[in-house]
Motif scaffolding. Structure first.
Motif, mmCIF file in Angstrom:
data_model
loop_
_atom_site.group_PDB
_atom_site.id
_atom_site.type_symbol
_atom_site.label_atom_id
_atom_site.label_comp_id
_atom_site.label_asym_id
_atom_site.label_seq_id
_atom_site.Cartn_x
_atom_site.Cartn_y
_atom_site.Cartn_z
ATOM 1 N N SER A 176 0.949 -1.013 -0.238
ATOM 2 C CA SER A 176 0.117 -0.025 -0.137
ATOM 3 C C SER A 176 1.001 1.302 0.213
ATOM 4 O O SER A 176 1.992 1.441 1.153
ATOM 5 N N LEU B 244 -3.421 -5.325 -4.687
ATOM 6 C CA LEU B 244 -2.652 -4.445 -5.120
ATOM 7 C C LEU B 244 -1.695 -4.917 -5.709
ATOM 8 O O LEU B 244 -1.134 -4.379 -6.422
ATOM 9 N N HIS C 166 -4.679 4.072 -6.812
ATOM 10 C CA HIS C 166 -4.311 4.786 -6.192
ATOM 11 C C HIS C 166 -4.892 5.880 -4.995
ATOM 12 O O HIS C 166 -5.588 6.303 -4.262
#
Length: 361
Positions: free
Chosen positions: A190, A285, A339
């Protein structure tokens, strides 16, 4: 930074005026509420660290209290500062302030921004601290050069020792809880894997403006500001522990250190997110690329069923078609846009959403 952009930002709200006279390159901004007895120790810690750098740094104390709260401590500290007991501290007095600590931080930070020319913004840094927080003697020497590189910088912290073993155990447990969350986000890939502690970050002034300034909230203003900074200019981290917040219990804010420690002292567990949720986050992700994001349908087929369910709940197909239709045709544009949409808050909501799936396994 262009003069138009900074003037546009400054026109958005009423900003306190700092007293005329000496100009400073950088500034510490410190909200102060009911800190009459503790302010002197924090001020001494900061002054000692300031002496280690050649740059002159303004010390702005935003003395405030909410409507309905007692004003005696705030007025007493203000009078001490005005009497010269704390030389060089610049007070901003905001009685009956609405908007909590976020409004206090914003007032001080905006007031300093207002003293700078557009060309000075890229050479100036704001240090965010609290009135119950001490810093390492190397704080400014270590943080200033890193912050001048641009964007925002989060700074390693460790709460000061508590008064008794039970309280210390609660503080240790809370710090471990915070560190586990950031570590697990980092493992998952992340871009929001950083601490969001109001007394443990600094930001270059142009990045502050580009992020839209400090957020006005009763609590969590640091989370939302750093999230905005991550989307605009980026957030880096200094792992070295240079900030030492108080370990005291406090009910001033609805969440954060004080309420969490009180919760642990009542033998109530913190809401831990299971490891399995972070595994699913990593899967999502890992699937982020310009190719997979060429269509929402293609992206959804590459992630787990629980993750796809969450994105459908968030109306991802319709949102992404609209977002992708406005993106420039360059490498990485889709990844960056994803993102920005799947930000720190959405990540947290996603992880909480997954808990019920993990519990079934």
């Amino acid at each position: 930074m262009k003069e138009f952009d900074i003037n546009k930002y400054l026109r958005r709200s009423r900003i306190p005026e700092l007293p005329p006279g000496k100009k400073f390159r950088h500034a510490v901004v410190m909200p102060v509420y009911n800190e009459l007895t503790g302010f002197a120790a924090a001020e001494h810690s900061i002054r000692t660290a300031m002496a280690k750098v050649p740059d002159e740094i303004a010390f702005i104390a935003v003395i405030n209290y909410p409507a309905g709260a007692g004003k005696e401590e705030s007025e007493a500290l203000l009078n001490l500062i005005r009497a010269g007991v704390f030389p060089g501290v610049i007070p901003i007095y905001l009685p009956e302030l609405a908007g909590g600590v976020g409004a206090a931080r914003k007032a001080g930070m905006d007031a300093f921004i207002k003293t700078l020319s557009p060309g000075e913004l890229e050479k100036s840094v704001i240090f965010s601290l609290d009135a119950d927080t001490f810093v390492s003697v190397n704080y400014f020497a270590r943080v200033l050069p890193e912050a001048l590189k641009g964007g925002a910088v989060t700074i390693g912290f460790s709460h000061r020792p508590a008064a008794d073993p039970l309280h210390q155990a609660a503080i240790d447990r809370y710090e471990a809880y915070l560190r586990r969350y950031v570590d697990k986000l980092k493992e998952a890939g992340s871009p929001y894997a950083f601490f969001t502690v109001g007394s443990a970050f600094a930001v270059r002034c142009d990045a502050y403006v580009k992020a839209g300034g400090m957020k006005v909230r009763e609590a969590g203003e640091d989370f939302y500001f750093l999230q905005a900074a991550a989307k605009t200019t980026g957030v880096r981290s200094i792992s070295e522990k240079l900030v030492y917040p108080s370990s005291r219990i406090s009910g001033r804010v609805p969440f954060g250190t004080g309420p969490a420690v009180a919760q642990l002292l009542r033998n109530e567990p913190l809401n831990e997110i299971p490891d399995g949720a972070f595994v699913i986050l990593k899967n999502l992700l890992d699937n982020v690329s310009d190719e997979t994001l060429s269509s929402p349908e293609k992206f959804l087929t590459g992630i787990s069923a629980p993750a796809a369910e969450f994105l459908l709940k968030e109306n991802f197909p319709a949102v992404w078609k609209k977002v992708s239709g406005n993106l420039p045709d360059r490498p990485g544009a889709r990844q960056k846009a994803f993102h920005e949409w799947f930000d720190g808050l959405k990540t947290l909501r996603f992880l909480h959403f997954l808990i019920r799936f993990i519990e079934k396994i």
